[in-house]
Write a protein that holds these residues in place. Structure first.
Motif, short mmCIF file in Angstrom:
data_model
loop_
_atom_site.label_atom_id
_atom_site.label_comp_id
_atom_site.label_asym_id
_atom_site.label_seq_id
_atom_site.Cartn_x
_atom_site.Cartn_y
_atom_site.Cartn_z
N TRP A 40 34.37 53.45 35.15
CA TRP A 40 35.15 53.42 33.91
C TRP A 40 34.28 52.78 32.84
N ASP A 41 33.99 53.55 31.78
CA ASP A 41 33.23 53.02 30.66
C ASP A 41 34.22 52.39 29.70
N ALA A 42 34.27 51.07 29.73
CA ALA A 42 35.31 50.33 29.01
C ALA A 42 35.18 50.49 27.50
N LYS A 171 41.44 57.08 35.27
CA LYS A 171 41.35 56.90 33.81
C LYS A 171 42.67 56.36 33.25
N ASP A 172 43.78 56.71 33.91
CA ASP A 172 45.07 56.32 33.37
C ASP A 172 45.60 55.00 33.94
N ASP A 173 44.79 54.35 34.77
CA ASP A 173 45.12 53.00 35.25
C ASP A 173 43.75 52.33 35.43
N PRO A 174 43.03 52.18 34.30
CA PRO A 174 41.58 52.03 34.39
C PRO A 174 41.04 50.71 34.93
N GLU A 175 41.80 49.65 34.86
CA GLU A 175 41.20 48.37 35.26
C GLU A 175 41.48 48.07 36.73
N ASP A 216 43.38 48.98 59.96
CA ASP A 216 43.90 50.34 59.78
C ASP A 216 45.28 50.31 59.13
N GLY A 217 45.48 51.19 58.17
CA GLY A 217 46.78 51.28 57.49
C GLY A 217 46.87 50.36 56.28
N GLU A 218 45.84 49.53 56.07
CA GLU A 218 45.90 48.60 54.92
C GLU A 218 45.24 49.21 53.68
N MET A 219 45.72 48.67 52.56
CA MET A 219 45.24 49.15 51.26
C MET A 219 44.98 47.92 50.41
N VAL A 220 43.97 47.96 49.57
CA VAL A 220 43.77 46.83 48.67
C VAL A 220 43.73 47.34 47.24
N SER A 221 44.39 46.60 46.33
CA SER A 221 44.34 46.96 44.92
C SER A 221 43.69 45.79 44.20
N ILE A 222 42.58 46.08 43.52
CA ILE A 222 41.80 45.00 42.91
C ILE A 222 41.73 45.19 41.40
N SER A 223 42.05 44.11 40.66
CA SER A 223 41.87 44.09 39.21
C SER A 223 40.79 43.04 38.94
N PRO A 224 40.27 42.94 37.71
CA PRO A 224 39.16 42.00 37.50
C PRO A 224 39.47 40.58 37.97
N ASN A 225 40.73 40.16 37.92
CA ASN A 225 40.99 38.77 38.27
C ASN A 225 41.89 38.54 39.47
#
Ligand code: F6R
Length: 615
Positions: A40-42, A171-175, A216-225
């Motif tokens: 993503w080019d901020a 692009k629609d949830d960019p961070e 297995d089965g896990e998901m991680v969602s990471i934002s800058p902080n």
């Protein structure tokens, strides 16, 4: 094999793309054929993607070609691809995107139902442009996207059958960087100023040693902080672990040597060799690399296998399989002899070159010679794009992953597995029954599990090595399918521990080598419960009469063998033709532990090179 990196910086960092590429480069040791990234080019508010066939350095050239202007790339997903579904092209390289180029994704693993999903997506109007299984995931996420990337990924995943480790940006949830795992490794690195996601600790270790391994089965969602790990909709609280290894150790997966790692990797490497290639119900093998010559293969009247060293021994096992089940007469030649002995070849002869590195000069020379004489060439090669793969034209890749230890281990079991698949393929073309085809197919599918079970012998074999480490000579004996295993076991021992070892056919014992036997010359006898069992037992008895010590590799449940053996190692039962894939494992471990106990340099034994590119 494929590598994944995800990178997200906590601050505005104009160096983030360089850092992401450096992390990706630390996975180069795993081998790959193409690479790519998307970020993503901020500033420009767009997603930028670059891919290239070949080395990561080529990607870097593309970045530098853009004037090397600093970009605020955040987050970034990066990937090295080792082709499995779809050829090695820029289009097939990762990341892949949805129709609108808004969702970008990199993936390890395989989506087994991708044909079905692709057809449905196309019926719904999605436009897919690559031949990969991965691309369907991007379109599935697009289908469920309504503003929140994490939600869309969560909704798409249950439709996927197979394995994945994946990283996604939108692009629609960019961070946000979202990653998920099922069956392929994935971890989150917790750096001071950044988070990383990777398929291998080697990628993150220069940034942080604090990691969380996803299950297995896990998901991680990471934002800058911040980041959050979920399973379905349930938040998971997981404690970070400390990686204790340095960079080189990380590449060895925490094992002291590449050879041990590669021996222990075999359930996975065999799995990779057979994935998508066994049609259990139809009792057939699907081998994409040779589908174009299906009709020509029906006309093949004889096969000549050419190879060197360990690959030659795999070829010898191939002869037994191809003749018994493939229905074709086979000769196996040392590649170094083949071209100098004026072989008789014609259009109905298929020459099979077996090579891990794909660069062995003798094997390359042999197929060039065969090609000139008009023979059909088929390569069974591990290294994608290598000289032998290119010269062969058609072939079957092993997909065993890079082999770094000089002594070949996982390449051998993979080569034998591919030869079993080829025997099934040719056999079913030539009248092998459906029932027998189904039996072989089913047993091939159970090989990863059988090898995993055999690897539980590691401690027992280490103990045995302790008992035998001071002997300076060994005889390895086997018969029929296990004769080449005896040759391979002896080769493993001599090349890494420098102990003199001879491999022989058990039936040949009485024709000479028996003269060597006394209490100081132990024999290792491969004696599973197969069609030549009684014959091999007689051979063991002849050794015992001469006070020779005997270590026997026998099939689980055979209690009788204990009466005539000094030591027994039990291996699980499988079809006779597939026994070598299991029986070789304790021999690999034995050679490894003998060498370790004698203080030898295991991964780079003296005088040997991994690729023998000279005649
Ligand atoms: C033994 C070993 C060698 C190779 C041989 C052929 O452990 O590694 O004997 O098998 O040099 O190499 P490839 O398969 O690369 O052609």
């Amino acid at each position: 094999m494929c590598g994944i990196v995800g990178y997200i910086s906590k601050e505005r960092n104009p160096n983030s793309l360089r850092l992401g590429l450096e992390a990706l480069k630390r996975l180069e040791y795993r081998g790959y054929d193409s690479a790519g990234f998307a970020f993503w080019d901020a500033e420009k508010k767009e997603i930028v993607c670059q891919k290239s066939v070949g080395k990561i350095a080529k990607l870097e050239e593309k970045v530098n070609g853009n004037g090397n202007k600093p970009v605020l790339a955040n987050p970034i997903i990066l990937h090295t691809r080792w082709a499995t579904t779809g050829e090695v092209t820029e289009i097939n390289a990762h990341p892949h995107s949805d129709c609108a180029g808004k969702i970008w994704l990199a993936h390890n693993g395989i989506i087994e139902n991708f044909h079905v999903l692709k057809q449905k997506l196309e019926e719904e109007g999605h436009k897919l442009s690559s031949d990969t299984d991965t691309e369907v995931i991007a379109h599935m996420i697009e289908k469920f996207f309504s503003g929140n990337l994490e939600d869309a990924v969560r909704k798409a995943l249950p439709y996927l059958k197979g394995t994945y480790g994946l990283v996604v940006i939108s692009k629609d949830d960019p961070e946000k960087l979202v990653a998920a795992k099922l069956g392929s490794p994935l971890l989150v690195g917790l750096g001071e100023n950044e988070y990383l996601v990777a398929s291998d600790p080697a990628a993150v270790i220069a940034h942080t040693k604090k990691v969380i391994y996803l299950d297995d089965g896990e998901m991680v969602s990471i934002s800058p902080n911040s980041f959050s790990i979920t399973k379905g909709y349930n938040v998971q609280q997981k404690k970070p672990e400390n990686i204790e290894w340095d960079m080189e150790d990380a590449q060895k997966g925490g094992h002291p040597h590449f050879m041990l790692k590669e021996i222990l990797d075999q359930p996975e490497s065999i799995n990779n060799s057979i994935r998508g290639r066994v049609l259990a119900e139809e009792g057939k093998a699907r081998l994409g690399g040779i589908r174009y010559i299906e009709d020509k293969l029906r006309e093949v009247e004889k096969i000549k296998i050419v190879a060197c060293g360990t690959a030659y021994y795999a070829g010898l096992i191939g002869k037994y399989m191809l003749e018994e089940y493939g229905g074709v007469p086979v000769e196996v030649d040392l590649a170094s002899e083949f071209r100098y002995r004026k072989p008789i070849l014609d259009k109905k002869t298929m020459v099979i070159a077996v090579s891990q590195s794909g660069e062995t000069a003798d094997t390359l020379g042999a197929i060039k010679e065969a090609k000139e004489k008009g023979a059909m060439i088929l390569g069974i090669v591990n290294a994608v794009g290598s000289a032998i793969a290119r010269e062969s034209g058609v072939g079957i890749y092993n997909h065993a992953g890079p082999e770094i230890g000089v002594a070949s281990t996982k390449a051998f079991t993979s080569q034998v597995t591919i030869l079993a698949l080829l025997s099934l393929y040719l056999g079913r073309q030539r009248g092998l029954s459906l029932v027998m085809g189904q039996r072989i197919a089913k047993e091939i599918l159970s090989l990863p599990g059988l090898v995993r079970e055999t690897l539980n012998l590691n401690d027992r074999v280490r103990e045995l090595a302790g008992k035998y480490k001071d002997y300076d000579n060994f005889l390895y004996l086997g018969r029929k399918y296990n004769l080449p295993v005896a040759l391979e076991g002896a080769l493993k021992l001599k090349e890494i521990s420098y102990i003199h070892a001879e491999g022989y056919g058990a039936g040949e014992m009485k024709h000479g080598p028996i003269a060597l036997i006394d209490e100081n010359f132990p024999s290792i006898v491969i004696c599973p419960s197969d069609s030549v069992y009684d014959k091999v037992v007689s051979c063991i008895e002849q050794i015992r009469c001469r006070k020779g010590k005997v270590v026997v590799i026998a099939t689980e449940g055979n209690e009788n063998i204990k009466k005539i053996a000094d030591d027994v190692i039990y291996i699980p039962k499988t079809l006779e033709m597939l026994t070598p894939i299991v029986s070789v494992v304790p021999l690999q471990l034995f050679a490894y532990h003998m060498a370790a106990l004698r203080g030898c340099e295991i991964d780079k034994p003296r005088n040997l090179a991994k690729s023998v590119t000279v005649e």
